[in-house]
Design a protein around this motif. Structure first.
Motif, PDB file in Angstrom:
ATOM      1  N   UNK A 319       0.826  -1.211   0.000  1.00 53.52           N
ATOM      2  CA  UNK A 319       0.000   0.000   0.000  1.00 53.52           C
ATOM      3  C   UNK A 319       0.860   1.261   0.000  1.00 53.52           C
ATOM      4  N   UNK A 320       1.965   1.243   0.766  1.00 50.60           N
ATOM      5  CA  UNK A 320       2.818   2.433   0.863  1.00 50.60           C
ATOM      6  C   UNK A 320       3.491   2.762  -0.467  1.00 50.60           C
ATOM      7  N   UNK A 321       3.822   1.730  -1.241  1.00 48.81           N
ATOM      8  CA  UNK A 321       4.468   1.989  -2.531  1.00 48.81           C
ATOM      9  C   UNK A 321       3.539   2.748  -3.485  1.00 48.81           C
ATOM     10  N   UNK A 322       2.227   2.588  -3.281  1.00 50.79           N
ATOM     11  CA  UNK A 322       1.258   3.280  -4.146  1.00 50.79           C
ATOM     12  C   UNK A 322       0.881   4.654  -3.603  1.00 50.79           C
ATOM     13  N   UNK A 349      -7.077   3.960  -3.353  1.00 50.60           N
ATOM     14  CA  UNK A 349      -6.526   2.948  -2.445  1.00 50.60           C
ATOM     15  C   UNK A 349      -5.909   1.751  -3.142  1.00 50.60           C
ATOM     16  N   UNK A 350      -5.072   1.994  -4.168  1.00 46.09           N
ATOM     17  CA  UNK A 350      -4.409   0.879  -4.845  1.00 46.09           C
ATOM     18  C   UNK A 350      -3.522   0.132  -3.842  1.00 46.09           C
ATOM     19  N   UNK A 351      -3.815  -1.134  -3.629  1.00 46.55           N
ATOM     20  CA  UNK A 351      -3.050  -1.932  -2.666  1.00 46.55           C
ATOM     21  C   UNK A 351      -3.442  -1.731  -1.217  1.00 46.55           C
ATOM     22  N   UNK A 352      -4.356  -0.790  -0.958  1.00 38.46           N
ATOM     23  CA  UNK A 352      -4.684  -0.425   0.416  1.00 38.46           C
ATOM     24  C   UNK A 352      -5.287  -1.592   1.201  1.00 38.46           C
ATOM     25  N   UNK A 357      -6.744  -7.343   4.336  1.00 38.63           N
ATOM     26  CA  UNK A 357      -6.982  -8.692   3.820  1.00 38.63           C
ATOM     27  C   UNK A 357      -5.843  -9.642   4.154  1.00 38.63           C
ATOM     28  N   UNK A 358      -4.599  -9.147   4.131  1.00 37.30           N
ATOM     29  CA  UNK A 358      -3.460 -10.012   4.430  1.00 37.30           C
ATOM     30  C   UNK A 358      -3.552 -10.626   5.818  1.00 37.30           C
ATOM     31  N   UNK A 359      -3.612  -9.798   6.864  1.00 41.30           N
ATOM     32  CA  UNK A 359      -3.738 -10.364   8.215  1.00 41.30           C
ATOM     33  C   UNK A 359      -4.991 -11.213   8.395  1.00 41.30           C
ATOM     34  N   UNK A 360      -6.101 -10.823   7.744  1.00 42.90           N
ATOM     35  CA  UNK A 360      -7.328 -11.596   7.901  1.00 42.90           C
ATOM     36  C   UNK A 360      -7.186 -12.970   7.256  1.00 42.90           C
ATOM     37  N   UNK A 361      -6.545 -13.045   6.091  1.00 43.39           N
ATOM     38  CA  UNK A 361      -6.292 -14.347   5.470  1.00 43.39           C
ATOM     39  C   UNK A 361      -5.427 -15.214   6.376  1.00 43.39           C
ATOM     40  N   UNK A 362      -4.418 -14.594   6.967  1.00 41.69           N
ATOM     41  CA  UNK A 362      -3.561 -15.331   7.893  1.00 41.69           C
ATOM     42  C   UNK A 362      -4.376 -15.899   9.039  1.00 41.69           C
ATOM     43  N   UNK A 652      -4.624  -9.450  -3.658  1.00 40.76           N
ATOM     44  CA  UNK A 652      -3.933  -8.326  -4.297  1.00 40.76           C
ATOM     45  C   UNK A 652      -4.713  -7.825  -5.512  1.00 40.76           C
ATOM     46  N   UNK A 653      -5.260  -8.738  -6.293  1.00 40.53           N
ATOM     47  CA  UNK A 653      -6.053  -8.328  -7.450  1.00 40.53           C
ATOM     48  C   UNK A 653      -7.294  -7.540  -7.028  1.00 40.53           C
ATOM     49  N   UNK A 654      -7.919  -7.954  -5.931  1.00 46.04           N
ATOM     50  CA  UNK A 654      -9.155  -7.280  -5.506  1.00 46.04           C
ATOM     51  C   UNK A 654      -8.906  -5.864  -5.008  1.00 46.04           C
ATOM     52  N   UNK A 655      -7.662  -5.530  -4.710  1.00 47.48           N
ATOM     53  CA  UNK A 655      -7.376  -4.165  -4.259  1.00 47.48           C
ATOM     54  C   UNK A 655      -6.720  -3.319  -5.339  1.00 47.48           C
ATOM     55  N   UNK A 656      -6.025  -3.949  -6.295  1.00 49.50           N
ATOM     56  CA  UNK A 656      -5.373  -3.186  -7.365  1.00 49.50           C
ATOM     57  C   UNK A 656      -6.354  -2.825  -8.476  1.00 49.50           C
ATOM     58  N   UNK A 657      -7.157  -3.792  -8.906  1.00 48.84           N
ATOM     59  CA  UNK A 657      -8.067  -3.561 -10.039  1.00 48.84           C
ATOM     60  C   UNK A 657      -9.075  -2.445  -9.753  1.00 48.84           C
TER      61      UNK A 657
END
Length: 705
Positions: A319-322, A349-352, A357-362, A652-657
């Protein structure tokens, strides 16, 4: 002002809950925080009932994700009582406050829309940490992050749409989601113990020492170097020292890695965290407490650096890179398409969503795995397992079981194998050490009928003699036979030498005054070990065996399992050096071990695995615990890690697209601020559905996919 009542009552309830939690924390010497007075009983009861109803709905709807299976698993292998961290306490308070704020804003919007404006200070309060982090990242760290974008977006939205209740409702709903995720993350981070306590197991409060001609019981903390401590069979040795008197059989595999119990006598060194299986020892104390060999392993372990990567950091980095390009595009679009669409770009919010989602998937995968008997204490292991190309196994207790088995019976003087095993099993019938259990198990497998013994005399550290069928039966070591003046045939020496070279132990059985036979005990390979090794080979994983045992038995085990590489007679600190060596060669290493002697290597490895029932220090240190106490789930761990990575790619696709659609639509004049909110939330919903997919698939076929 009626809509603000839930908010005020809720704030009081949060204070009440905080006071209750911190009262519990004070028992564990945590700091307390002052709380305001409690509300009336009726209001509190009503609000409490509402919260209970919400909790019940959550428990029924997503019990598989957020139940206590994983927490209970961690608690089962831990000696410490769970204590809430300061981060957890703060996250819990913020989550409860965000729920009540959302309810109050929604109620105000329905009754009288302008009342929504009264909630702006509370929204600013919830957003303050984001503003603070954003400004700090810019001024101190000299970098642009999502927190800075959030701060600018929040201020811009409030300035542009101050009388737009839907915007505030959406913002408060987002605060609920983010607060809940932060609550779960804080809970997960606090799940694994950070302090390596009880390294040597429960220490005795009192011990027996020799004082003059007497044995006296004194507090353990008063033991001094030079004292002579008395240790009976079944007791753990709590100090390092040297045997002054007595002979005993000592299980020290969890410290040294030796497969068979060591028979020790006067002048031999003994170590803390080892167990006397038989005999009575008088030990002159040489080292106590933190000076012992086991404690030194703990010191090295505490000094070992931990890995710093995590899924949460990974999501934040994406997210920070975007963030900087998003700010630049928004500023560029402002004079071209106006403030409305410039705000839409800020909201892209590209990548936001990866931060959520990352921690929740974990968390979803961790709970699912816990239900399948794989306890992952550190979520970072999930993403690291797929990169593993080398698995290193500790030999004793991991590839082999602690209890040996009768591998061969050597007959003498006309006695049959059945005679020898029957006499030995009858003599050892009431003994509980591993060798006795191995003999009893072999007799049970052959369905032997054991005669009753008339009396028994156990010669400490050597063997046992009993009377049965009017015969004197002696069972024990070669020393015991010599002491009892039983002649051992000369040809047996070659068998004994061969057995010892292979890591086998011999139990001699004498009938009356002559030798009847010898039982040869072999290490027991785990039943699932061969299948597991074959499965890892099919995945292209290279395997090593590291053992503190002698070279020949280690080589024999490696050949039996089909593992090409091994290291024998390896000291605990050298195990970690070998892991370092493999990593220096560019390998990603998974270490599987179960003893105190494995703890440093477990800490050094990219992924560490232990079995439930192993030493406390091993299960504290390992990232992954196989709860069924076998290696059956090891391959499944690799498979699940691949599913996890696939799940993360879809996230990642669901946040970038959606973000790219918002940016493109804003520049084309097709998407405004309101439309960006819809697309942003749509992408988040799609991501949340994806994180839940493993749940649905598991319910269909019982496996994580």
């Amino acid at each position: 002002m009626l809509p603000l009542i839930p908010l005020v009552v809720g704030w009081m309830l949060v204070s009440k809950s905080t006071k209750s939690v911190q009262k519990h924390a004070n028992q564990h010497q945590l700091s307390s925080v002052a709380t305001p007075n409690l509300p009336s009983q009726n209001s509190a009861s009503l609000a409490h009932s509402s919260l209970r109803a919400v909790k019940k709905f959550k428990d029924d709807a997503v019990a598989l994700i957020f139940d206590d299976k994983r927490r209970q698993g961690i608690q089962d292998i831990s000696l410490d009582e769970e204590v809430l961290s300061e981060e957890q306490l703060a996250a819990n308070r913020r989550f409860k406050f965000s729920i009540l704020l959302f309810a109050s804003i929604a109620t105000s919007a329905v009754i009288y829309a302008p009342l929504v404006l009264l909630h702006i200070p509370f929204l600013l309060y919830l957003s303050f940490p984001f503003y603070k982090e954003g400004i700090q990242s810019l001024l101190v760290e000299r970098r642009i992050t999502t927190r800075l974008v959030d701060a600018i977006l929040g201020m811009g939205a409030l300035a542009y749409t101050p009388f737009n209740p839907p915007i505030l409702i959406v913002g408060s709903a987002g605060s609920v989601g983010v607060s809940y995720i932060n609550k779960l993350i804080a809970k997960t981070k606090n799940g694994a113990r950070q302090n390596l306590t009880n390294l040597l197991g429960p220490q005795p409060q009192t011990v027996w020492v020799v004082q003059g001609d007497m044995e006296m019981e004194i507090p353990f903390e008063k033991v001094r170097i030079g004292d002579v401590m008395v240790i009976d069979a079944g007791m753990m040795i709590p100090v390092d020292g040297r045997i002054q008197k007595g002979v005993g059989s000592i299980d020290q595999h969890k410290l040294t890695g030796e497969a068979q119990p060591a028979e020790k006598g006067v002048g031999d060194a003994v170590f803390a965290a080892t167990v006397v299986l038989s005999g009575k020892l008088y030990i002159e104390v040489e080292k106590t407490g933190e000076e012992t060999a086991a404690a030194q392993i703990g010191h090295i372990l505490n000094e070992t650096k931990d890995f710093t990567s995590s899924v949460q950091v990974r999501g934040r980095d994406i997210a920070d890179r975007a963030a900087a390009p998003t700010l630049a595009l928004s500023a560029l679009s402002l004079p071209m398409v106006g403030a409305n669409r410039a705000l839409a770009i800020l909201f892209s919010g590209v990548g936001y969503h990866m931060q959520i989602l990352g921690p929740l998937s974990v968390l979803n995968f961790l709970q699912l795995l816990a239900h399948q008997g794989i306890l992952i204490k550190d979520g970072r292991a999930l993403e690291q397992v797929r990169d593993i190309d080398t698995v290193v196994f500790d030999k004793t207790g991991t590839l082999t079981l602690e209890q040996p088995h009768v591998g061969a019976i050597h007959r003498y003087n006309g006695y049959s194998e059945t005679d020898i095993l029957t006499y030995a099993a009858a003599a050892e019938h009431r003994q509980t050490h591993p060798i006795a259990k191995a003999i009893q198990l072999s007799a049970d497998e052959r369905q032997l009928s054991l005669p009753a013994i008339s009396d028994a005399a156990y010669e400490v550290g050597y063997g046992i003699k009993v009377h049965l069928d009017q015969k004197l039966i002696r069972v024990g070591s070669d020393r015991f036979m010599t002491m009892e003046e039983v002649t051992v045939p000369a040809e047996l020496q070659s068998i004994a030498n061969s057995a010892h070279d292979q890591g086998h132990s011999l139990v001699y059985v004498a009938i009356d005054d002559h030798l009847g036979g010898v039982l040869e005990l072999h290490p027991t390979i785990r039943p699932e070990a061969k299948a597991m090794v074959e499965a890892l080979k099919r995945r292209g994983v290279e395997m090593y065996i590291i053992s503190g045992d002698h070279e020949r038995p280690t080589r024999a085990l490696a050949e039996d399992l089909g593992i090409d590489r091994y290291f024998a007679e390896t000291l605990p600190e050298h195990k970690a050096d070998l892991i370092d060596q493999l990593q220096t060669e560019g390998r990603s290493v998974c270490f599987v071990g179960d003893g105190i002697n494995d703890s440093i290597a477990l800490k050094k490895a990219n992924v560490s695995v232990s079995l439930r029932g192993a030493s406390t220090i091993a299960t504290d240190t390992a990232q992954v615990i196989l709860m069924d106490q076998t290696l059956n789930q090891l391959e499944e761990l690799f498979v699940i890690s691949e599913h996890f990575e696939s799940n993360m790619e879809v996230n990642l696709y669901t946040t970038i697209v959606p973000g790219l659609v918002i940016i493109g639509g804003a520049f084309l004049g097709m998407v405004g601020y309101g439309g960006s909110i819809v697309l942003f939330i749509g992408g988040l919903v799609a991501g949340l559905v994806n994180t839940a997919l493993p749940l649905f698939r598991t319910q269909v076929d019982g496996k994580v996919q």
